[in-house]
Design an enzyme around this catalytic site. Structure first.
Site, PDB file in Angstrom:
ATOM      1  N   HIS A 179       0.832  -1.204   0.000  1.00 50.52           N
ATOM      2  CA  HIS A 179       0.000   0.000   0.000  1.00 50.52           C
ATOM      3  C   HIS A 179       0.864   1.250   0.000  1.00 50.52           C
ATOM      4  CE1 HIS A 179      -4.194  -1.345   0.390  1.00 50.52           C
ATOM      5  NE2 HIS A 179      -3.583  -2.473   0.676  1.00 50.52           N
TER       6      HIS A 179
ATOM      7  N   SER B 232      -5.908   3.519  -6.035  1.00 48.17           N
ATOM      8  CA  SER B 232      -5.340   4.355  -4.980  1.00 48.17           C
ATOM      9  C   SER B 232      -5.386   5.832  -5.342  1.00 48.17           C
ATOM     10  CB  SER B 232      -3.896   3.949  -4.678  1.00 48.17           C
ATOM     11  OG  SER B 232      -3.865   2.748  -3.968  1.00 48.17           O
ATOM     12  N   GLN B 233      -5.122   6.164  -6.610  1.00 49.76           N
ATOM     13  CA  GLN B 233      -5.193   7.557  -7.045  1.00 49.76           C
ATOM     14  C   GLN B 233      -6.582   8.128  -6.781  1.00 49.76           C
ATOM     15  OE1 GLN B 233      -3.961   8.132 -11.124  1.00 49.76           O
ATOM     16  NE2 GLN B 233      -2.221   6.764 -10.864  1.00 49.76           N
TER      17      GLN B 233
ATOM     18  N   GLU C  79      -8.929   7.006  -4.700  1.00 46.81           N
ATOM     19  CA  GLU C  79      -9.254   7.036  -3.271  1.00 46.81           C
ATOM     20  C   GLU C  79      -8.571   8.209  -2.573  1.00 46.81           C
ATOM     21  OE1 GLU C  79      -9.729   2.241  -3.433  1.00 46.81           O
ATOM     22  OE2 GLU C  79      -7.925   3.076  -2.526  1.00 46.81           O
ATOM     23  N   GLN C  80      -7.294   8.443  -2.885  1.00 47.09           N
ATOM     24  CA  GLN C  80      -6.581   9.532  -2.230  1.00 47.09           C
ATOM     25  C   GLN C  80      -7.118  10.891  -2.655  1.00 47.09           C
ATOM     26  OE1 GLN C  80      -2.362   9.315  -1.810  1.00 47.09           O
ATOM     27  NE2 GLN C  80      -2.372   7.101  -1.636  1.00 47.09           N
TER      28      GLN C  80
ATOM     29  N   ILE D  36      -2.492   2.606   6.774  1.00 44.08           N
ATOM     30  CA  ILE D  36      -3.517   2.225   5.805  1.00 44.08           C
ATOM     31  C   ILE D  36      -4.881   2.564   6.381  1.00 44.08           C
ATOM     32  CG2 ILE D  36      -4.561   0.318   4.522  1.00 44.08           C
ATOM     33  CD1 ILE D  36      -1.772  -1.098   4.820  1.00 44.08           C
TER      34      ILE D  36
ATOM     35  N   ALA E 296      -9.078   3.054   4.820  1.00 42.78           N
ATOM     36  CA  ALA E 296     -10.033   3.109   3.713  1.00 42.78           C
ATOM     37  C   ALA E 296     -10.513   4.549   3.614  1.00 42.78           C
ATOM     38  CB  ALA E 296     -11.196   2.148   3.968  1.00 42.78           C
TER      39      ALA E 296
END
Length: 191
Positions: free
Chosen positions: A79, A96-97, A99-100, A132, A134
């Site tokens: 992660h 990930s892009q 979500e961030q 980490i 969510a």
């Protein structure tokens, strides 16, 4: 192959299964490969038991839970750091892009970034893997509060907590990858 039904997935090739499920667990296509072998491959599969996205998730998460501690640690280490600089976003997975960005981590002020990077580094040194969470549907303030709260955990408590967050991330990603009837609501992080 991008978004399919569970029924279609259960009759797909290994390549297609890994294409759909390979990014559900960060940089860990071994989960999708193990799923294919145990539940889709015609020679050993038990595909009758999987009828919906929840059952699919339960099986994927059980594959991770049954993995060795070293495999789980590698999964945690796969992660990205949540406060990765905007310039580094291109090295993250597409999931990930997204979500961030939704958590506003690409809009941290200089002061917030310094604070978060310091907390994140302390966390990484203590636990041996990145913080980490969510982050989908969370705010940058929720993320900072979460790392502040979890940094006091014991290594074993945090290992379990981080894996729990990995499963939440996987659930949200799975809902985006699988077509299912009557989607409603959304999952958020709780600190």
């Amino acid at each position: 192959m991008t978004s399919v039904t569970v029924a279609t997935l259960m009759t797909s090739s290994k390549e297609d299964v890994v294409s759909v499920l390979g990014g559900i667990y960060e940089h860990s296509p071994w989960v999708a490969e193990a799923f294919y072998t145990s539940h889709v491959d015609g020679t050993t599969a038990d595909s009758n038991a999987i009828e919906n996205v929840r059952q699919l998730f339960d099986i994927l998460s059980s594959i991770v839970d049954a993995a060795t501690r070293e495999q789980k640690l590698q999964l945690l280490r796969a992660h990205p750091d949540l406060a990765a600089k905007v310039e580094k976003l291109k090295t993250l997975t597409k999931e990930s892009q997204e979500e961030q960005s939704k958590a506003g981590l690409d809009t941290l002020t200089d002061e917030e970034r310094v604070r978060f990077l310091s907390l994140n580094e302390s966390y990484r040194v203590k636990f041996g893997f990145p913080f980490i969470l969510a982050v989908r549907n969370a705010t940058k303030y929720t993320v900072i509060s979460a790392v502040e709260g979890r940094i006091s955990n014991t290594p074993e408590e945090e290992f379990v907590s981080a894996l729990g967050q990995v499963h939440k991330i996987a659930w949200m990603r799975l809902l985006g990858a699988i077509d299912y009837p009557n989607p409603a609501g959304f999952l958020t992080c709780h600190v």
